[in-house]
Scaffold this motif. Structure first.
Motif, PDB file in Angstrom:
ATOM      1  N   THR A 125     -58.232  68.900 -53.187  1.00  0.00           N
ATOM      2  CA  THR A 125     -56.890  68.305 -52.957  1.00  0.00           C
ATOM      3  C   THR A 125     -56.839  66.979 -53.705  1.00  0.00           C
ATOM      4  OG1 THR A 125     -57.131  67.659 -50.727  1.00  0.00           O
ATOM      5  CG2 THR A 125     -56.051  69.818 -51.199  1.00  0.00           C
ATOM      6  N   ASP A 126     -58.088  66.361 -53.620  1.00  0.00           N
ATOM      7  CA  ASP A 126     -58.184  64.968 -54.377  1.00  0.00           C
ATOM      8  C   ASP A 126     -58.206  64.976 -55.794  1.00  0.00           C
ATOM      9  OD1 ASP A 126     -58.687  62.161 -54.543  1.00  0.00           O
ATOM     10  OD2 ASP A 126     -61.077  62.512 -54.236  1.00  0.00           O
ATOM     11  N   ARG A 127     -57.298  64.494 -56.436  1.00  0.00           N
ATOM     12  CA  ARG A 127     -57.086  64.483 -57.611  1.00  0.00           C
ATOM     13  C   ARG A 127     -57.960  63.288 -58.521  1.00  0.00           C
ATOM     14  NH1 ARG A 127     -51.327  66.333 -60.337  1.00  0.00           N
ATOM     15  NH2 ARG A 127     -51.393  68.424 -59.538  1.00  0.00           N
ATOM     16  N   PRO A 128     -58.760  63.540 -59.672  1.00  0.00           N
ATOM     17  CA  PRO A 128     -59.157  62.439 -60.062  1.00  0.00           C
ATOM     18  C   PRO A 128     -58.103  61.537 -60.742  1.00  0.00           C
ATOM     19  CG  PRO A 128     -60.109  64.416 -61.225  1.00  0.00           C
ATOM     20  CD  PRO A 128     -59.049  64.772 -60.055  1.00  0.00           C
ATOM     21  N   ARG A 129     -58.544  60.001 -60.589  1.00  0.00           N
ATOM     22  CA  ARG A 129     -57.386  59.233 -61.065  1.00  0.00           C
ATOM     23  C   ARG A 129     -57.606  58.640 -62.277  1.00  0.00           C
ATOM     24  NH1 ARG A 129     -57.799  55.143 -55.585  1.00  0.00           N
ATOM     25  NH2 ARG A 129     -56.988  56.749 -53.950  1.00  0.00           N
ATOM     26  N   ASP A 130     -58.481  58.921 -63.088  1.00  0.00           N
ATOM     27  CA  ASP A 130     -58.811  58.639 -64.496  1.00  0.00           C
ATOM     28  C   ASP A 130     -58.593  59.700 -65.638  1.00  0.00           C
ATOM     29  OD1 ASP A 130     -61.052  59.985 -63.658  1.00  0.00           O
ATOM     30  OD2 ASP A 130     -62.618  58.440 -64.004  1.00  0.00           O
ATOM     31  N   GLY A 131     -58.268  60.806 -65.252  1.00  0.00           N
ATOM     32  CA  GLY A 131     -57.755  61.805 -66.013  1.00  0.00           C
ATOM     33  C   GLY A 131     -59.040  62.713 -66.347  1.00  0.00           C
ATOM     34  N   ARG A 132     -59.976  62.587 -65.487  1.00  0.00           N
ATOM     35  CA  ARG A 132     -61.075  63.495 -65.718  1.00  0.00           C
ATOM     36  C   ARG A 132     -60.598  64.790 -65.361  1.00  0.00           C
ATOM     37  NH1 ARG A 132     -66.293  60.657 -65.980  1.00  0.00           N
ATOM     38  NH2 ARG A 132     -66.088  58.488 -65.828  1.00  0.00           N
ATOM     39  N   LEU A 133     -61.580  65.886 -65.845  1.00  0.00           N
ATOM     40  CA  LEU A 133     -61.523  67.110 -65.177  1.00  0.00           C
ATOM     41  C   LEU A 133     -62.620  67.251 -64.268  1.00  0.00           C
ATOM     42  CD1 LEU A 133     -60.653  69.996 -65.464  1.00  0.00           C
ATOM     43  CD2 LEU A 133     -62.615  70.541 -67.074  1.00  0.00           C
ATOM     44  N   LYS A 134     -62.024  67.780 -63.002  1.00  0.00           N
ATOM     45  CA  LYS A 134     -62.971  67.711 -61.956  1.00  0.00           C
ATOM     46  C   LYS A 134     -63.531  69.111 -61.941  1.00  0.00           C
ATOM     47  CE  LYS A 134     -61.728  66.083 -57.626  1.00  0.00           C
ATOM     48  NZ  LYS A 134     -61.390  66.128 -56.480  1.00  0.00           N
ATOM     49  N   LEU A 135     -64.849  69.218 -61.725  1.00  0.00           N
ATOM     50  CA  LEU A 135     -65.556  70.348 -61.633  1.00  0.00           C
ATOM     51  C   LEU A 135     -66.542  70.560 -60.195  1.00  0.00           C
ATOM     52  CD1 LEU A 135     -67.352  70.385 -65.035  1.00  0.00           C
ATOM     53  CD2 LEU A 135     -65.293  71.648 -64.470  1.00  0.00           C
ATOM     54  N   ILE A 136     -65.990  71.566 -59.430  1.00  0.00           N
ATOM     55  CA  ILE A 136     -66.800  71.784 -58.266  1.00  0.00           C
ATOM     56  C   ILE A 136     -67.879  72.886 -58.236  1.00  0.00           C
ATOM     57  CG2 ILE A 136     -66.542  72.432 -55.902  1.00  0.00           C
ATOM     58  CD1 ILE A 136     -63.485  71.230 -56.059  1.00  0.00           C
ATOM     59  N   ALA A 137     -69.008  72.587 -57.824  1.00  0.00           N
ATOM     60  CA  ALA A 137     -70.156  73.611 -58.030  1.00  0.00           C
ATOM     61  C   ALA A 137     -70.376  73.863 -56.536  1.00  0.00           C
ATOM     62  CB  ALA A 137     -71.152  73.112 -58.752  1.00  0.00           C
ATOM     63  N   PHE A 138     -70.135  75.062 -56.103  1.00  0.00           N
ATOM     64  CA  PHE A 138     -70.194  75.485 -54.656  1.00  0.00           C
ATOM     65  C   PHE A 138     -71.223  76.398 -54.367  1.00  0.00           C
ATOM     66  CE2 PHE A 138     -68.882  76.998 -50.394  1.00  0.00           C
ATOM     67  CZ  PHE A 138     -68.233  75.450 -49.946  1.00  0.00           C
ATOM     68  N   ASN A 139     -72.317  75.932 -53.609  1.00  0.00           N
ATOM     69  CA  ASN A 139     -73.473  76.817 -53.464  1.00  0.00           C
ATOM     70  C   ASN A 139     -73.229  77.401 -52.008  1.00  0.00           C
ATOM     71  OD1 ASN A 139     -74.171  75.541 -55.695  1.00  0.00           O
ATOM     72  ND2 ASN A 139     -75.813  74.555 -54.719  1.00  0.00           N
ATOM     73  N   THR A 140     -73.131  78.868 -51.718  1.00  0.00           N
ATOM     74  CA  THR A 140     -73.027  79.329 -50.364  1.00  0.00           C
ATOM     75  C   THR A 140     -73.524  80.870 -50.402  1.00  0.00           C
ATOM     76  OG1 THR A 140     -71.333  79.785 -48.589  1.00  0.00           O
ATOM     77  CG2 THR A 140     -70.583  80.078 -50.683  1.00  0.00           C
ATOM     78  N   ASP A 141     -73.639  81.516 -49.402  1.00  0.00           N
ATOM     79  CA  ASP A 141     -73.824  82.724 -49.329  1.00  0.00           C
ATOM     80  C   ASP A 141     -72.526  83.380 -48.924  1.00  0.00           C
ATOM     81  OD1 ASP A 141     -73.324  82.196 -46.590  1.00  0.00           O
ATOM     82  OD2 ASP A 141     -75.206  82.989 -45.748  1.00  0.00           O
ATOM     83  N   GLY A 142     -71.325  82.778 -48.521  1.00  0.00           N
ATOM     84  CA  GLY A 142     -70.092  83.347 -48.571  1.00  0.00           C
ATOM     85  C   GLY A 142     -69.938  83.740 -47.018  1.00  0.00           C
ATOM     86  N   TYR A 143     -70.682  83.809 -46.073  1.00  0.00           N
ATOM     87  CA  TYR A 143     -70.487  84.670 -44.935  1.00  0.00           C
ATOM     88  C   TYR A 143     -69.690  83.472 -43.792  1.00  0.00           C
ATOM     89  CZ  TYR A 143     -72.335  88.866 -46.421  1.00  0.00           C
ATOM     90  OH  TYR A 143     -72.589  90.064 -47.017  1.00  0.00           O
ATOM     91  N   VAL A 144     -68.333  83.717 -43.989  1.00  0.00           N
ATOM     92  CA  VAL A 144     -67.419  82.822 -42.901  1.00  0.00           C
ATOM     93  C   VAL A 144     -66.508  83.725 -42.571  1.00  0.00           C
ATOM     94  CG1 VAL A 144     -68.038  80.549 -44.023  1.00  0.00           C
ATOM     95  CG2 VAL A 144     -66.336  82.099 -44.925  1.00  0.00           C
ATOM     96  N   GLY A 145     -65.566  83.262 -41.522  1.00  0.00           N
ATOM     97  CA  GLY A 145     -64.796  84.420 -40.953  1.00  0.00           C
ATOM     98  C   GLY A 145     -63.196  84.069 -41.708  1.00  0.00           C
ATOM     99  N   ASP A 146     -62.923  83.144 -42.731  1.00  0.00           N
ATOM    100  CA  ASP A 146     -61.710  82.762 -42.925  1.00  0.00           C
ATOM    101  C   ASP A 146     -61.828  83.068 -44.453  1.00  0.00           C
ATOM    102  OD1 ASP A 146     -63.449  80.769 -43.243  1.00  0.00           O
ATOM    103  OD2 ASP A 146     -62.105  79.323 -42.612  1.00  0.00           O
ATOM    104  N   ASP A 147     -61.935  84.120 -44.711  1.00  0.00           N
ATOM    105  CA  ASP A 147     -61.937  84.342 -46.377  1.00  0.00           C
ATOM    106  C   ASP A 147     -60.765  84.316 -47.053  1.00  0.00           C
ATOM    107  OD1 ASP A 147     -64.410  85.381 -45.561  1.00  0.00           O
ATOM    108  OD2 ASP A 147     -64.585  87.071 -47.022  1.00  0.00           O
ATOM    109  N   PHE A 148     -59.657  84.625 -46.231  1.00  0.00           N
ATOM    110  CA  PHE A 148     -58.322  84.794 -46.724  1.00  0.00           C
ATOM    111  C   PHE A 148     -57.554  83.348 -47.112  1.00  0.00           C
ATOM    112  CE2 PHE A 148     -58.874  88.524 -43.932  1.00  0.00           C
ATOM    113  CZ  PHE A 148     -59.561  89.188 -44.702  1.00  0.00           C
ATOM    114  N   ASP A 149     -57.986  82.735 -45.893  1.00  0.00           N
ATOM    115  CA  ASP A 149     -57.424  81.343 -46.046  1.00  0.00           C
ATOM    116  C   ASP A 149     -58.124  80.361 -47.123  1.00  0.00           C
ATOM    117  OD1 ASP A 149     -55.800  81.822 -43.703  1.00  0.00           O
ATOM    118  OD2 ASP A 149     -57.295  81.111 -42.220  1.00  0.00           O
ATOM    119  N   ILE A 150     -59.407  80.669 -47.104  1.00  0.00           N
ATOM    120  CA  ILE A 150     -59.964  80.009 -48.226  1.00  0.00           C
ATOM    121  C   ILE A 150     -59.578  80.295 -49.535  1.00  0.00           C
ATOM    122  CG2 ILE A 150     -62.087  79.838 -49.395  1.00  0.00           C
ATOM    123  CD1 ILE A 150     -63.527  80.336 -46.520  1.00  0.00           C
TER     124      ILE A 150
END
Length: 277
Positions: free
Chosen positions: A69-94
């Motif tokens: 939700t935090d937008r870059p202020r200088d016009g950059r393209l934000k890239l998020i690299a997310f590392n996880t095994d993915g085992y959580v309880g709120d898949d749908f909310d995510i």
């Protein structure tokens, strides 16, 4: 996961800004905002990553929400690299959160380990207009890093939009096209109701400037190949339906009757198209 993260930090470009957010019970950014790529910052980030130990809960909706939700202020393209095994309880909310905020960033997910929650890991990247990689404990991380770099450092066309004129085109998937990169084509699946000539207009941003092109096409009256393309369309369409309809209904806690109705609709679609679901 440490090896993957450190390799990404080492591959930062000179003008990039970056941050490292650790995921435990709370939101833990290394710095209050993304910082320039300097030797001191890189050294600090790598030391933090090397010293990480698993602990606490796996609650990554708050940190992922804060990051997307935090937008870059200088016009950059934000890239998020997310590392996880993915085992959580709120898949749908995510998935709902990623879908809601995907215009702010591109989300690339790396499923780490031998028992990855592929539904969530691949769904996050699909909703986040990025791509996913599965990195097992026996995998060499270098090829995954190189694919990530090719995708993110060589964008050909961003904010892609495709419009069809003629043919009665419908049920196009993905509905929100991902960016086009130089190492792979952008493939859309859809159906048309009428054969004959039509036009496809592709638009987007090329090096920060608006770009558009219209291509003349002819939809054949009969299929020229096997039913493989139909099966691929059905699989992609079912994935869309699962994420956007069924799991959204579970996340919003509809009543049981609506839940069963949605499930029946998905089952019927799978049966009609001869695919597993």
């Amino acid at each position: 996961s440490k090896e993957l993260t450190i390799a990404m930090i080492d591959k930062l470009r000179r003008d990039d800004v970056f941050n490292v957010v650790t995921v435990t019970t709370g939101v833990n950014p290394l710095w209050p905002r993304s910082m320039p790529n300097t030797p001191d910052r890189v050294r600090e980030a790598k030391q933090i990553v090397q010293g990480l130990q698993a602990g606490g809960g796996t609650n990554f909706l708050p940190p992922l929400t804060a990051t997307m939700t935090d937008r870059p202020r200088d016009g950059r393209l934000k890239l998020i690299a997310f590392n996880t095994d993915g085992y959580v309880g709120d898949d749908f909310d995510i998935l709902q959160m990623v879908q809601k905020n995907r215009l702010n960033a591109r989300l690339f997910t790396f499923g780490i380990g031998n028992s990855v929650n592929r539904f969530l890991v691949e769904g996050m990247s699909a909703e986040g207009r990025g791509a996913s990689e599965i990195v097992t404990l026996e995998t060499d991380v270098a090829p995954a890093i190189e694919r990530f770099l090719r995708r993110t450092q060589t964008p050909v066309l961003t904010d892609v939009q495709v419009r069809f004129e003629g043919g009665g085109v419908r049920d196009v998937t993905p509905g929100l096209a991902p960016d086009l990169f130089s190492d792979s084509p952008l493939v859309l699946f859809g159906k048309y109701d009428r054969s004959g000539p039509a036009k496809v207009t592709i638009g987007g941003s090329l090096a920060g400037r608006p770009w558009t092109r219209t291509v003349d096409v002819v939809f054949p009256a009969t299929s020229t190949g096997s039913s493989g393309s139909e099966k691929m369309w059905a699989r992609k369409k079912l994935d869309d339906m699962v994420r956007e309809d069924y799991y959204a209904s579970v996340a919003s806690q509809r009543n049981r009757a609506e839940h069963v109705s949605d499930t029946d609709r998905l089952i019927q679609f799978a049966l009609q198209n001869g695919i597993m679901s």
